[in-house]
Design an enzyme around this catalytic site. Structure first.
Site, PDB file in Angstrom:
ATOM      1  N   ASN A 189       0.793  -1.566  -0.341  1.00 12.05           N
ATOM      2  CA  ASN A 189      -0.122   0.279   0.015  1.00 12.05           C
ATOM      3  C   ASN A 189       0.829   1.607  -0.087  1.00 12.05           C
ATOM      4  O   ASN A 189       0.157   2.513   0.061  1.00 12.05           O
ATOM      5  CB  ASN A 189      -0.985  -0.017   1.307  1.00 12.05           C
ATOM      6  CG  ASN A 189      -1.861  -0.687   1.363  1.00 12.05           C
ATOM      7  OD1 ASN A 189      -2.641  -1.382   0.082  1.00 12.05           O
ATOM      8  ND2 ASN A 189      -1.732  -1.504   2.600  1.00 12.05           N
ATOM      9  N   ARG A 190       2.098   1.199  -0.619  1.00 11.53           N
ATOM     10  CA  ARG A 190       3.016   2.581  -0.522  1.00 11.53           C
ATOM     11  C   ARG A 190       3.456   2.604   0.620  1.00 11.53           C
ATOM     12  O   ARG A 190       3.924   4.009   1.230  1.00 11.53           O
ATOM     13  CB  ARG A 190       2.418   3.446  -1.304  1.00 11.53           C
ATOM     14  CG  ARG A 190       2.477   2.613  -2.853  1.00 11.53           C
ATOM     15  CD  ARG A 190       3.288   2.946  -3.397  1.00 11.53           C
ATOM     16  NE  ARG A 190       2.664   2.201  -5.209  1.00 11.53           N
ATOM     17  CZ  ARG A 190       3.355   1.545  -5.774  1.00 11.53           C
ATOM     18  NH1 ARG A 190       2.529   0.459  -5.176  1.00 11.53           N
ATOM     19  NH2 ARG A 190       2.874   1.028  -6.927  1.00 11.53           N
ATOM     20  N   LEU A 191       2.891   2.129   2.116  1.00  6.43           N
ATOM     21  CA  LEU A 191       4.107   2.224   3.245  1.00  6.43           C
ATOM     22  C   LEU A 191       5.139   2.084   3.409  1.00  6.43           C
ATOM     23  O   LEU A 191       5.281   1.011   4.338  1.00  6.43           O
ATOM     24  CB  LEU A 191       2.843   1.694   4.187  1.00  6.43           C
ATOM     25  CG  LEU A 191       1.606   2.280   4.088  1.00  6.43           C
ATOM     26  CD1 LEU A 191       0.399   1.873   5.364  1.00  6.43           C
ATOM     27  CD2 LEU A 191       1.271   3.888   3.973  1.00  6.43           C
TER      28      LEU A 191
END
Length: 211
Positions: A189-191
């Site tokens: 999640n692009r974290l």
């Protein structure tokens, strides 16, 4: 397919503060060993960024040849564009883009020229054709055709056919004295996980950065 539509998830694992060693070199060496073990092509390849006298950045890929607490070492033609930039401004940035492992390492610092004895020792360890190649190219200069390089290589190969290849006076290396090292590990999640080590007088501080 539109480029803006191309994306993928990063799912190979995270990086947590409790997993970090006290010094960046320990983690870098672990990640380098893992990149080699994973069979990545050119795991020692790093992007080297320099800035000219007008403030224009330039980047190119070179190979890391040594790393220890003193710094990251690479070799080059000392008449090259990168060498000219570093003579004017010794600040430098390195980036190891280990995409298959969803990792990057970004290093900033400044360079110092290697001693002649260190350069000589490494040059002597290179394959003979690589030694000859160092003599052939006036790096970053304009040439009219590849054939000129090939002809010069054959000429120099004949010249040194029966003896050792001497160290060119214009060939040397730099050691990057690093003061910050950032480790990036892709996350779902692009974290992404990002940690930066910054040198202080009595050691290193470690900070987590937003992805």
């Amino acid at each position: 397919m539109e480029l803006a539509d191309y994306r993928r998830e990063y799912l190979q694992g995270g990086l947590r503060r409790n997993d970090l060693p006290d010094t960046p070199l320990a983690l870098f060496e672990t990640w380098m060993q893992q990149a080699i073990a994973a069979g990545l092509p050119d795991p020692t390849a790093m992007v080297v960024a320099t800035v000219d006298e007008r403030g224009q950045p330039y980047q190119r890929i070179v190979l890391l040849k040594q790393v220890d607490e003193q710094g990251f070492v690479f070799y080059t033609n000392m008449g090259s564009r990168k060498a000219a930039h570093l003579n004017h401004n010794p600040r430098i940035s390195l980036l190891f883009p280990w995409h298959p492992l969803e990792r990057q390492v970004h290093i900033t610092g400044q360079v110092e020229k290697l001693a002649a004895t260190e350069v000589m020792k490494y040059f002597a360890s290179r394959p003979k054709d690589s030694q000859i190649g160092a003599w052939v190219s006036k790096q970053s200069s304009r040439i009219s055709a590849r054939g000129l390089l090939e002809a010069k290589f054959l000429e120099m190969k004949q010249k040194f056919a029966s003896g050792e290849v001497p160290l060119p006076s214009f060939w040397g290396g730099f050691r990057v004295k690093f003061d910050a090292v950032e480790f990036w590990q892709g996350g779902a999640n692009r974290l992404h996980d990002r940690f930066v080590y910054q040198r202080e007088q009595d050691g290193w501080t470690i900070s987590r950065l937003a992805p």
